[in-house]
Design a protein around this motif. Structure first.
Motif, PDB file in Angstrom:
ATOM      1  N   LEU A 240       0.828  -1.204   0.000  1.00  0.00           N
ATOM      2  CA  LEU A 240       0.000   0.000   0.000  1.00  0.00           C
ATOM      3  C   LEU A 240       0.861   1.253   0.000  1.00  0.00           C
ATOM      4  O   LEU A 240       0.508   2.268  -0.620  1.00  0.00           O
TER       5      LEU A 240
ATOM      6  N   TRP B  15      -4.980   4.287  -1.174  1.00  0.00           N
ATOM      7  CA  TRP B  15      -3.605   4.708  -0.903  1.00  0.00           C
ATOM      8  C   TRP B  15      -2.963   5.362  -2.112  1.00  0.00           C
ATOM      9  O   TRP B  15      -2.155   6.286  -1.968  1.00  0.00           O
TER      10      TRP B  15
ATOM     11  N   GLN C 107      -8.483  -0.574  -0.529  1.00  0.00           N
ATOM     12  CA  GLN C 107      -7.247  -0.067   0.082  1.00  0.00           C
ATOM     13  C   GLN C 107      -6.269   0.419  -0.970  1.00  0.00           C
ATOM     14  O   GLN C 107      -5.674   1.494  -0.837  1.00  0.00           O
ATOM     15  N   ARG C 108      -6.087  -0.346  -2.025  1.00  0.00           N
ATOM     16  CA  ARG C 108      -5.101   0.008  -3.037  1.00  0.00           C
ATOM     17  C   ARG C 108      -5.501   1.291  -3.751  1.00  0.00           C
ATOM     18  O   ARG C 108      -4.660   2.161  -4.027  1.00  0.00           O
TER      19      ARG C 108
ATOM     20  N   GLY D 158      -3.318  -6.123  -0.173  1.00  0.00           N
ATOM     21  CA  GLY D 158      -4.372  -5.183   0.171  1.00  0.00           C
ATOM     22  C   GLY D 158      -5.609  -5.361  -0.684  1.00  0.00           C
ATOM     23  O   GLY D 158      -5.559  -5.904  -1.791  1.00  0.00           O
TER      24      GLY D 158
ATOM     25  N   SER E 125       1.682   3.770   5.670  1.00  0.00           N
ATOM     26  CA  SER E 125       0.658   2.719   5.727  1.00  0.00           C
ATOM     27  C   SER E 125       0.883   1.792   6.929  1.00  0.00           C
ATOM     28  O   SER E 125      -0.042   1.080   7.326  1.00  0.00           O
TER      29      SER E 125
END
Length: 288
Positions: free
Chosen positions: A206, A270, A266-267, A262, A285
């Motif tokens: 991330l 971030w 999430q990806r 992730g 992260s």
């Protein structure tokens, strides 16, 4: 992405032999192979991203089936469009990360980008095309068979900035390596449980996504590289290779404890965090 007006990097090793004018290599795995790799990965207990090498981590690289190959290596600007695109993106990362490191009081060591076809050797071991893009911290090189971008399209992520995001992510692993983050994570993983080790791997990935966003932020600010739809392409690419999506593709129950890269959410989050702020401080992260 406005990449044709930018400069080309000289830090390119083209190992594609006689294919340097032919469009970027031959990907052998295909869509059925992609699905098979996903199924095999989860059945055997591996993250399918590791099987496919999709945006592989700094320490994640499948060894090949042994052996090595004799390859012609050329340096400088590739002659084909796919190679020139990769070279231009690499140059953009250099133009961003050099001043960022200077502001931090350090020096950015520019990595090499290795273009290969079918298979190649690295300090991290032998890899074939199915391994996908990866960063090898041992020799500070990013490796990619450009045919991988066709596989990315098979996963639902198309567009030149989706491809640029992949390269930006791998360069993000190089930044982690220069900052000592990679070694710290490796040392922690050596004495961690499997679940905690997976969590550390997720945090590492991330952060590399966030660093890709930081690069995109500064590249656009300095060189106006982004066109309409580019950000959506990168976000879509980040979401296409989330662990939960790949688990769902394989027909398995979503198990966050097994994540190593992730979730799709999430990806995407971030990457956008780095893109919006352009600040490395917002890419911790590990604190979350």
């Amino acid at each position: 992405m406005r990449w044709r007006t930018g400069r080309q990097s000289s830090n390119v090793e083209d190992r594609r032999g006689g294919s340097s004018g032919g469009g970027g290599g031959k990907m052998k795995i295909g869509l059925l192979g992609t699905v098979a790799a996903v199924l095999i990965g989860w059945y055997m207990g591996f993250n399918p991203i590791q099987v496919l090498g999709l945006v592989g981590g700094a320490n994640t690289i499948l060894g090949g089936f042994g052996g090595s190959s004799t390859q012609t290596v050329s340096t400088g600007t590739p002659q084909d469009e796919a190679g020139q695109f990769a070279s231009s993106v690499l140059a953009s990362t250099e133009d961003v990360w050099n001043p960022v490191f200077r502001q931090l009081g350090g020096r950015y060591v520019e990595p090499k980008l290795v273009l290969f076809e079918d298979g190649t050797d690295s300090v991290c071991g032998y890899s074939n095309s199915a391994t996908g893009p990866f960063y090898c911290p041992g020799d500070q090189k990013v490796y990619i068979d450009l045919g991988f971008f066709r596989e990315l399209q098979n996963l639902g992520a198309s567009g030149d900035f989706a491809q640029a995001y992949v390269l930006g992510h791998e360069i993000g692993h190089h930044v982690q390596n220069l900052m000592g983050t990679t070694d710290k994570v490796t040392n922690l993983q050596a004495r961690a449980s499997k679940s905690d080790s997976n969590g550390l791997s997720v945090a590492l990935e991330l952060q590399a996504d966030c660093y890709a966003g930081v690069w995109a932020h500064h590249a656009h600010k300095q060189f106006n590289v982004l066109e309409e739809g580019d950000i959506e392409e990168a976000i879509n690419a980040a979401g296409a290779i989330g662990d939960d999506r790949l688990q769902r593709m394989s027909g398995r129950r979503i198990n966050p404890d097994s994540f190593t890269h992730g979730s799709s959410t999430q990806r995407m989050e971030w990457f956008q965090r780095g893109l919006k702020s352009g600040d490395l401080k917002n890419c911790n992260s590990f604190s979350s």
